[in-house]
Design an enzyme around this catalytic site. Structure first.
Site, PDB file in Angstrom:
ATOM      1  N   THR A 122      -7.106  -5.211   8.584  1.00 16.89           N
ATOM      2  CA  THR A 122      -6.999  -6.332   9.520  1.00 16.89           C
ATOM      3  C   THR A 122      -6.421  -5.855  10.854  1.00 16.89           C
ATOM      4  O   THR A 122      -6.985  -6.151  11.923  1.00 16.89           O
ATOM      5  CB  THR A 122      -6.114  -7.450   8.929  1.00 16.89           C
ATOM      6  OG1 THR A 122      -6.460  -7.653   7.557  1.00 16.89           O
ATOM      7  CG2 THR A 122      -6.302  -8.751   9.696  1.00 16.89           C
TER       8      THR A 122
ATOM      9  N   LYS B 114       4.235  -5.538   2.096  1.00 15.58           N
ATOM     10  CA  LYS B 114       3.340  -4.619   2.781  1.00 15.58           C
ATOM     11  C   LYS B 114       3.306  -3.312   1.997  1.00 15.58           C
ATOM     12  O   LYS B 114       4.106  -3.080   1.115  1.00 15.58           O
ATOM     13  CB  LYS B 114       3.819  -4.350   4.217  1.00 15.58           C
ATOM     14  CG  LYS B 114       3.654  -5.588   5.119  1.00 15.58           C
ATOM     15  CD  LYS B 114       4.150  -5.383   6.539  1.00 15.58           C
ATOM     16  CE  LYS B 114       3.618  -4.187   7.253  1.00 15.58           C
ATOM     17  NZ  LYS B 114       2.146  -4.068   7.253  1.00 15.58           N
TER      18      LYS B 114
ATOM     19  N   GLY C 112       0.111  -1.917   0.931  1.00 11.31           N
ATOM     20  CA  GLY C 112      -1.123  -1.747   0.164  1.00 11.31           C
ATOM     21  C   GLY C 112      -1.873  -0.482   0.539  1.00 11.31           C
ATOM     22  O   GLY C 112      -2.599   0.079  -0.273  1.00 11.31           O
TER      23      GLY C 112
ATOM     24  N   GLU D 110       5.528   1.643   8.961  1.00  9.64           N
ATOM     25  CA  GLU D 110       5.373   0.275   9.470  1.00  9.64           C
ATOM     26  C   GLU D 110       6.730  -0.405   9.649  1.00  9.64           C
ATOM     27  O   GLU D 110       6.941  -1.154  10.609  1.00  9.64           O
ATOM     28  CB  GLU D 110       4.500  -0.532   8.509  1.00  9.64           C
ATOM     29  CG  GLU D 110       3.053  -0.082   8.526  1.00  9.64           C
ATOM     30  CD  GLU D 110       2.186  -0.786   7.500  1.00  9.64           C
ATOM     31  OE1 GLU D 110       0.983  -0.886   7.738  1.00  9.64           O
ATOM     32  OE2 GLU D 110       2.709  -1.239   6.463  1.00  9.64           O
TER      33      GLU D 110
ATOM     34  N   ALA E 128      -0.541  -7.566   6.409  1.00 10.72           N
ATOM     35  CA  ALA E 128       0.364  -7.760   5.272  1.00 10.72           C
ATOM     36  C   ALA E 128      -0.476  -8.001   4.024  1.00 10.72           C
ATOM     37  O   ALA E 128      -1.620  -8.448   4.109  1.00 10.72           O
ATOM     38  CB  ALA E 128       1.301  -8.935   5.512  1.00 10.72           C
ATOM     39  N   ASP E 129       0.127  -7.706   2.891  1.00  8.42           N
ATOM     40  CA  ASP E 129      -0.541  -7.976   1.609  1.00  8.42           C
ATOM     41  C   ASP E 129      -0.217  -9.377   1.102  1.00  8.42           C
ATOM     42  O   ASP E 129      -1.048 -10.008   0.448  1.00  8.42           O
ATOM     43  CB  ASP E 129      -0.118  -6.934   0.575  1.00  8.42           C
ATOM     44  CG  ASP E 129      -0.445  -5.543   1.051  1.00  8.42           C
ATOM     45  OD1 ASP E 129      -1.601  -5.319   1.426  1.00  8.42           O
ATOM     46  OD2 ASP E 129       0.463  -4.693   1.080  1.00  8.42           O
TER      47      ASP E 129
ATOM     48  N   SER F  92      -1.447  -0.836  10.460  1.00 14.48           N
ATOM     49  CA  SER F  92      -2.423  -0.152   9.603  1.00 14.48           C
ATOM     50  C   SER F  92      -3.116  -1.156   8.696  1.00 14.48           C
ATOM     51  O   SER F  92      -2.589  -2.217   8.404  1.00 14.48           O
ATOM     52  CB  SER F  92      -1.711   0.899   8.749  1.00 14.48           C
ATOM     53  OG  SER F  92      -1.096   1.844   9.590  1.00 14.48           O
ATOM     54  N   GLY F  93      -4.296  -0.766   8.242  1.00 15.95           N
ATOM     55  CA  GLY F  93      -5.012  -1.604   7.296  1.00 15.95           C
ATOM     56  C   GLY F  93      -6.255  -2.224   7.899  1.00 15.95           C
ATOM     57  O   GLY F  93      -6.532  -2.091   9.103  1.00 15.95           O
TER      58      GLY F  93
HETATM   59  C1  A5P Z   1      -0.497  -0.619   4.924  1.00 19.00           C
HETATM   60  O1  A5P Z   1       0.287   0.179   4.118  1.00 19.00           O
HETATM   61  C2  A5P Z   1      -0.189  -2.037   4.641  1.00 19.00           C
HETATM   62  O2  A5P Z   1       1.120  -2.430   4.815  1.00 19.00           O
HETATM   63  C3  A5P Z   1      -1.123  -2.990   5.344  1.00 19.00           C
HETATM   64  O3  A5P Z   1      -0.589  -3.441   6.545  1.00 19.00           O
HETATM   65  C4  A5P Z   1      -1.350  -4.120   4.420  1.00 19.00           C
HETATM   66  O4  A5P Z   1      -1.654  -3.558   3.169  1.00 19.00           O
HETATM   67  C5  A5P Z   1      -2.467  -5.043   4.868  1.00 19.00           C
HETATM   68  O5  A5P Z   1      -3.674  -4.362   4.813  1.00 19.00           O
HETATM   69  P1  A5P Z   1      -5.069  -5.120   4.881  1.00 19.00           P
HETATM   70  O6  A5P Z   1      -5.109  -5.813   6.205  1.00 19.00           O
HETATM   71  O7  A5P Z   1      -6.082  -4.037   4.741  1.00 19.00           O
HETATM   72  O8  A5P Z   1      -5.104  -6.076   3.735  1.00 19.00           O
END
Ligand code: A5P
Length: 246
Positions: free
Chosen positions: A44, A111, A113, A120, A100-101, A41-42
């Site tokens: 990226t 993680k 964010g 996850e 990942a954050d 998720s996210g």
């Molecule tokens: C989701 O809850 C997160 O663990 C994301 O994998 C993490 O925040 C990275 O997201 P971005 O790629 O949007 O920074």
């Protein structure tokens, strides 16, 4: 919506271009026909889903199915025509591609964010290989340096868990939505973002937090030994690979 995207030609937004490049590279390098996948998720990890859709469309990948880690990723995969499955059908997955954050020098992670860290973590633990895709702003000298630690809590335990986190030295903020409503996870729980600053011993902190009955998921991924693909936001270099020490 047609299958789309995955290239990195966004000269106006170097960080977006880096995210696309890292996500697409993970699909190109690690996804093979016949695999069962974790779909992260996210902003990226979604670019890996886009690239998988492109490769399916082009006939370069066949017999793929993924377990999504969030409703947003499930929706994206459905829109792009990427087949989905569940851990009931496939309790072991070949490769999980996620974002990942923060990434520490030991390749431990923060993680959550986006609030999806519980699912996850379930999917990462079900996977033979975790591939993390980031732009280079995510590399930190110590976890906690730039991001608060996402902590999903049982609603009735919010106050005692907040006070517990504060007793450990964290500044705690309950996560809100952009319109200032209460943010709830896909499981319907709030998140406390606990800012510790640089965390001296993330493994020990994780153990302490995991003992708390009201804490359902802590966004600390310790010892997962991921392969980390890092794309540079200044465009100076291609995607580089960080591998766990053997
Ligand atoms: C989701 O809850 C997160 O663990 C994301 O994998 C993490 O925040 C990275 O997201 P971005 O790629 O949007 O920074």
């Amino acid at each position: 919506m047609s299958r789309s995207g995955g290239t990195a030609d966004d000269p106006g937004d170097p960080q977006l271009a880096a995210k696309k490049e890292a996500g697409a590279a993970a699909a190109d390098r690690f996804v093979r026909s016949g695999m069962r996948l974790g779909l992260g998720s996210g902003s990226t990890a979604i670019w890996a889903v886009h690239r998988i859709a492109e490769l399916l469309d082009a006939g370069k990948l066949t017999d793929i199915a993924g377990v999504p880690t969030s409703p947003a990723t499930e929706e994206l995969a459905n829109q792009l025509g990427v087949p989905l499955t569940t851990l009931d059908e496939y309790p072991r997955l070949d490769v999980d591609i996620d974002g990942a954050d923060e990434v520490s020098p030991d390749l431990d992670l923060i993680k959550g964010g986006g609030g999806a860290h519980l699912r996850e973590m379930v999917v990462a633990q079900a996977s033979d290989h975790l591939v993390i895709v980031v732009d280079d702003t995510k590399l930190v000298p110590a976890l906690g340096a730039t991001h608060a630690l996402p902590v999903e809590v049982l609603p009735m335990a919010e106050r005692p868990e907040r006070e517990f986190l504060e007793s450990l030295g964290a500044s705690v903020v309950k996560r809100t939505t952009p319109d200032r409503g209460v943010f709830l996870t896909a499981q319907g729980n709030p998140i406390l973002d606990a800012a510790f600053g640089p965390i001296a011993n993330p493994a020990a902190l994780k153990l302490r937090l995991d003992e708390r009955a009201g804490i359902l998921a802590v966004g600390l991924f310790i010892g997962y030994r991921p392969t980390v693909l890092v794309a540079s936001a200044d465009g100076a270099q291609r995607v580089r690979t960080l591998s766990p020490a053997s």
